[in-house]
Scaffold this motif. Structure first.
Motif, PDB file in Angstrom:
ATOM      1  N   VAL A 287       5.724   4.175   7.483  1.00 26.04           N
ATOM      2  CA  VAL A 287       6.654   4.286   8.250  1.00 26.04           C
ATOM      3  C   VAL A 287       8.201   5.290   7.407  1.00 26.04           C
ATOM      4  CG1 VAL A 287       8.209   3.124   9.004  1.00 26.04           C
ATOM      5  CG2 VAL A 287       6.028   2.397   8.496  1.00 26.04           C
ATOM      6  N   VAL A 288       7.830   6.177   8.254  1.00 25.15           N
ATOM      7  CA  VAL A 288       9.573   7.326   8.169  1.00 25.15           C
ATOM      8  C   VAL A 288      10.309   7.083   9.411  1.00 25.15           C
ATOM      9  CG1 VAL A 288       7.789   9.102   6.230  1.00 25.15           C
ATOM     10  CG2 VAL A 288       7.645   9.606   9.148  1.00 25.15           C
ATOM     11  N   GLU A 289      11.563   7.474   9.038  1.00 27.82           N
ATOM     12  CA  GLU A 289      12.172   7.537   9.493  1.00 27.82           C
ATOM     13  C   GLU A 289      12.372   7.571  11.171  1.00 27.82           C
ATOM     14  OE1 GLU A 289      16.157   8.549   7.756  1.00 27.82           O
ATOM     15  OE2 GLU A 289      17.383   8.854   9.975  1.00 27.82           O
TER      16      GLU A 289
ATOM     17  N   PHE B 272      10.811   5.391  12.867  1.00 29.16           N
ATOM     18  CA  PHE B 272      11.503   3.427  12.810  1.00 29.16           C
ATOM     19  C   PHE B 272      11.967   2.942  13.592  1.00 29.16           C
ATOM     20  CE2 PHE B 272      14.449   1.220  10.030  1.00 29.16           C
ATOM     21  CZ  PHE B 272      13.455  -0.245  10.261  1.00 29.16           C
ATOM     22  N   PHE B 273      11.514   1.733  13.859  1.00 29.73           N
ATOM     23  CA  PHE B 273      12.980   1.165  14.505  1.00 29.73           C
ATOM     24  C   PHE B 273      13.442  -0.129  14.528  1.00 29.73           C
ATOM     25  CE2 PHE B 273       8.801   3.517  17.111  1.00 29.73           C
ATOM     26  CZ  PHE B 273      10.520   4.362  17.611  1.00 29.73           C
TER      27      PHE B 273
ATOM     28  N   MET C  19      12.252  -4.755  17.321  1.00 30.84           N
ATOM     29  CA  MET C  19      11.014  -5.056  17.045  1.00 30.84           C
ATOM     30  C   MET C  19       9.742  -4.590  17.678  1.00 30.84           C
ATOM     31  SD  MET C  19       9.198  -6.256  14.299  1.00 30.84           S
ATOM     32  CE  MET C  19       9.792  -7.420  13.077  1.00 30.84           C
TER      33      MET C  19
ATOM     34  N   GLN D 187       9.121  -1.545  17.894  1.00 27.33           N
ATOM     35  CA  GLN D 187       7.985  -1.719  16.507  1.00 27.33           C
ATOM     36  C   GLN D 187       6.764  -1.554  16.417  1.00 27.33           C
ATOM     37  OE1 GLN D 187       9.681   0.070  13.496  1.00 27.33           O
ATOM     38  NE2 GLN D 187       7.151   0.858  13.544  1.00 27.33           N
ATOM     39  N   ARG D 188       6.488  -3.029  17.404  1.00 26.28           N
ATOM     40  CA  ARG D 188       5.247  -3.212  17.629  1.00 26.28           C
ATOM     41  C   ARG D 188       4.150  -2.004  18.566  1.00 26.28           C
ATOM     42  NH1 ARG D 188       3.930  -7.459  14.377  1.00 26.28           N
ATOM     43  NH2 ARG D 188       2.435  -7.246  15.450  1.00 26.28           N
TER      44      ARG D 188
ATOM     45  N   VAL E 226       3.071   0.586  17.175  1.00 32.23           N
ATOM     46  CA  VAL E 226       1.981  -0.327  16.583  1.00 32.23           C
ATOM     47  C   VAL E 226       0.245   0.119  17.190  1.00 32.23           C
ATOM     48  CG1 VAL E 226       0.816  -1.392  15.022  1.00 32.23           C
ATOM     49  CG2 VAL E 226       3.216  -0.976  14.357  1.00 32.23           C
TER      50      VAL E 226
ATOM     51  N   LEU F 259       1.925  -1.008   8.469  1.00 30.76           N
ATOM     52  CA  LEU F 259       2.747  -0.432   8.338  1.00 30.76           C
ATOM     53  C   LEU F 259       2.906  -0.745   6.768  1.00 30.76           C
ATOM     54  CD1 LEU F 259       4.996  -0.456  11.376  1.00 30.76           C
ATOM     55  CD2 LEU F 259       3.498   1.444  10.717  1.00 30.76           C
ATOM     56  N   VAL F 260       3.094   0.739   6.044  1.00 30.98           N
ATOM     57  CA  VAL F 260       3.536   0.166   4.895  1.00 30.98           C
ATOM     58  C   VAL F 260       5.001   0.919   3.947  1.00 30.98           C
ATOM     59  CG1 VAL F 260       1.409  -0.445   3.982  1.00 30.98           C
ATOM     60  CG2 VAL F 260       2.597   2.692   3.627  1.00 30.98           C
ATOM     61  N   GLU F 261       5.671   0.303   3.174  1.00 31.38           N
ATOM     62  CA  GLU F 261       7.204   1.013   3.443  1.00 31.38           C
ATOM     63  C   GLU F 261       6.622   2.468   2.681  1.00 31.38           C
ATOM     64  OE1 GLU F 261       8.951  -1.361   0.812  1.00 31.38           O
ATOM     65  OE2 GLU F 261       9.241  -3.412   1.880  1.00 31.38           O
ATOM     66  N   GLU F 262       8.070   2.984   3.122  1.00 34.70           N
ATOM     67  CA  GLU F 262       7.493   4.815   2.462  1.00 34.70           C
ATOM     68  C   GLU F 262       7.655   4.889   1.125  1.00 34.70           C
ATOM     69  OE1 GLU F 262      10.834   8.191   3.946  1.00 34.70           O
ATOM     70  OE2 GLU F 262      11.290   6.507   3.894  1.00 34.70           O
ATOM     71  N   ARG F 263       6.478   6.257   0.532  1.00 30.63           N
ATOM     72  CA  ARG F 263       6.524   6.145  -1.153  1.00 30.63           C
ATOM     73  C   ARG F 263       5.712   5.316  -1.435  1.00 30.63           C
ATOM     74  NH1 ARG F 263      12.020   8.777  -2.593  1.00 30.63           N
ATOM     75  NH2 ARG F 263      12.652   8.548  -0.348  1.00 30.63           N
ATOM     76  N   THR F 264       4.905   3.835  -1.383  1.00 23.44           N
ATOM     77  CA  THR F 264       4.841   3.296  -1.972  1.00 23.44           C
ATOM     78  C   THR F 264       2.652   3.732  -1.560  1.00 23.44           C
ATOM     79  OG1 THR F 264       4.064   2.042   0.555  1.00 23.44           O
ATOM     80  CG2 THR F 264       5.793   1.012  -1.337  1.00 23.44           C
TER      81      THR F 264
END
Lengths: 432, 143
Positions: free
Chosen positions: A375-377, A380-381, A384, A387-388, A391, A410-415
């Motif tokens: 999820v990059v900026e 990203f909302f 909810m 965001q849904r 998706v 969705l996963v966090e950035e840089r993971t």
């Protein structure tokens, strides 16, 4: 049992003479009728008239899937569209799709070659054959359908999906031969158990499976659970569809219909022939197709020659079941999926180079594709609902692009680990 | 009239909230209010902090996906019906609430309601017309 014994059991020397004659004709035809081949042959100063051995094919250039895309839709057809009676296409929407055509004679040939494979697997005119491959642009459904009709079997063109109905019809119509992907056969066995149907009470005797990689262990499981004899068959739309190769009752490798296809097995890196019996990429030249001949088509499928003669009496070379791919294509529920297709959709949505990971799993004999997206900026909302909805929108876009359903995680950035090679973006957890 | 809020994307895995709060603490950033919206797969953390830009920067530096949005902070008496009155005013103006959360200030006399509305400008107008106290960022930080 043979469908065309004279051809299927011809001596190797007669076969090679026939192949050479047909190869010369094919090369001449494409040089005359298809600018793509003519230009390539000219660049390399190749004169098809001078080809005097089958090994001579090694001077000719390869044809890649990208060449088919570049000539979308009809650029590689060798006959006028007027003479084309059928068009098929591989999965993927415009830009990624490839189109192939068939003349009336091609359809008859295709039917006969599929009939050979059905016959080799044990199917006779007395059989009732249920075709659970999708009908449509995909070659699987129609290919097997025409072959089974040609053979004289009773065809149930049920197409893919709705497993309970498949089983109900299998029971009521007394199906004796099933055509689908091997994983779907196992899925059917699962659903039969849920429905309280004992497979031994069915009339089913044969299963002809293809369109996805599988293993000897899966064959054993299918045979035991459904009480049938499972055979493998192989084909690809770029070359013809099903009917290129198939197993006989020995269930030990696929006989290539060599009177119509010239095969090479090459090291995918050096593009030199592998040693006899070693694994390499299957490269196919069509010898008799009219509307859509291909010269040295790189299938990207990995296999090896089985050198021993087959006890069934067929003289055609046998190859092992496809052992994998020399590119990053995935086969999910029998559908070809390239990671680049997924990347393209994400790129369009995010506007930057996406970071993603593909996870392929098999749960209850059904393939499942999960796309992990960082999820990059820009995607990203804080709400909810949005965001849904986002998706859902990726899920729909992917489904329409790929032709199969996907899960989006969705996963966090840089993971997600960074890789240079693209293949590393795919984690295939399926154990075949 | 608008208050800046930062939002952070969270995967549902243990320790993420702890990491965020640790990062903020290390950088001397005070959290005034927070809420977490979650689903089975992921969550969205929303924060009102005293140093918005700094908070955004340090969280990004630590690898979090951070967004910034505007919300409205309404102060009400901390007694029965306080929230109901605000929501009634909003409902009469046919404005939808996207999300909300609340906190009680230190004295315990007032409650602060943080709102994100579908139509922010109309919401401010309506709330002002109906006589509610809308707080600025400075006022919130001073609480």
């Amino acid at each position: 049992m043979y469908w065309q014994k004279e051809q299927e059991c011809m001596s190797r020397s007669d076969l090679q003479a026939l192949q050479l004659e047909r190869l010369q004709t094919t090369l001449k035809r494409v040089a005359t009728n298809v600018p793509f081949y003519r230009n390539k042959f000219n660049e390399l100063h190749l004169n098809p008239d001078k080809l005097n051995s089958l090994d001579g094919i090694r001077d000719y250039p390869f044809t890649l899937k990208q060449d088919l895309r570049d000539n979308y839709p009809y650029g590689l057809f060798a006959v006028p569209l007027r003479d084309v009676v059928r068009v098929h296409s591989s999965s993927g929407t415009t830009g990624m799709a490839t189109v192939v055509g068939y003349s009336r004679k091609d359809i008859i040939l295709w039917s006969n070659l599929v009939a050979r494979i059905l016959c080799g697997a044990g199917v006779t005119p007395d059989d009732v054959i249920q075709i659970a491959f999708g009908y449509g642009l995909f070659t699987g459904g129609f290919g097997l359908h025409y072959g089974a009709e040609r053979l004289g079997a009773s065809v149930i063109p049920i197409s893919a999906g709705n497993t309970k109905r498949q089983i109900q019809i299998m029971q009521d119509f007394k199906t004796t031969a099933l055509v689908c992907t091997p994983s779907y056969a196992l899925k059917m066995a699962d659903v039969m158990m849920d429905m309280g149907i004992n497979p031994n009470g069915l009339s089913l005797r044969y299963g002809l499976f293809g369109a996805e990689p599988w293993s000897e262990a899966m064959r054993q499981e299918i045979n035991e659970r459904l009480g049938i004899r499972a055979t493998d068959n192989y084909g690809l739309s770029e070359v013809m569809g099903p009917g290129v190769a198939g197993e006989c009752g020995e269930c030990n490798g696929l006989h290539v219909n060599e009177d119509h296809f010239l095969i090479e097995i090459l090291d995918p890196d050096t593009l030199e022939p592998v040693k006899p019996g070693e694994v390499g990429e299957l490269v196919i030249t069509t010898l008799t197709k009219e509307a859509f001949p291909v010269i040295r088509y790189r299938t990207r499928d990995l296999t090896r020659r089985l050198p021993e003669p087959c006890p069934c009496g067929r003289t055609f070379t046998r190859v092992s079941r496809m052992m994998g791919r020399s590119d990053d294509m995935l086969i999910i529920k029998g559908v070809n999926v390239f990671p680049t297709q997924i990347e393209a959709v994400l790129f369009e949505i995010e506007g930057t180079e996406p970071h993603y990971r593909l996870i392929v799993e098999r749960e209850n004999n059904e393939d499942k594709l999960t796309v992990m997206v960082e999820v990059v900026e820009s995607i990203f909302f804080d709400e909810m609902r949005k965001q849904r909805a986002f998706v859902d929108s990726i899920r729909k876009r992917m489904a329409s692009e790929l032709g199969i359903g996907v899960n989006i995680q969705l996963v966090e950035e840089r993971t997600l680990e960074r890789f240079n090679g693209k293949g590393a973006r795919v984690i295939d957890k399926r154990k075949l | 009239m608008l208050v800046e809020q930062i939002a952070v994307f969270l995967e549902n895995k243990s320790g993420r909230l702890a990491e965020i709060t640790a990062v903020l603490a290390e950088n001397n950033i005070n959290i005034r209010a927070l809420s977490v919206a979650d689903t089975a797969d992921f969550g969205i953390l929303r924060l009102i902090v005293d140093k918005v830009e700094k908070a955004k920067e340090v969280l990004k530096d630590n690898g979090f996906t951070v967004g910034k949005t505007s919300v409205i902070a309404v102060e009400v008496d901390d007694k029965t019906g306080g929230l109901a009155k605000v929501l009634k005013s909003i409902k009469n103006a046919s404005i939808n609430v996207e999300y909300m959360y609340a906190f009680v200030n230190k004295t315990g006399e007032n409650a602060v309601l943080i709102f994100r509305f579908e139509k922010m400008d109309e919401a401010i107008e309506t709330l002002q017309k109906d006589g509610f106290t809308i707080l600025t960022r400075e006022q919130i930080c001073a609480l």
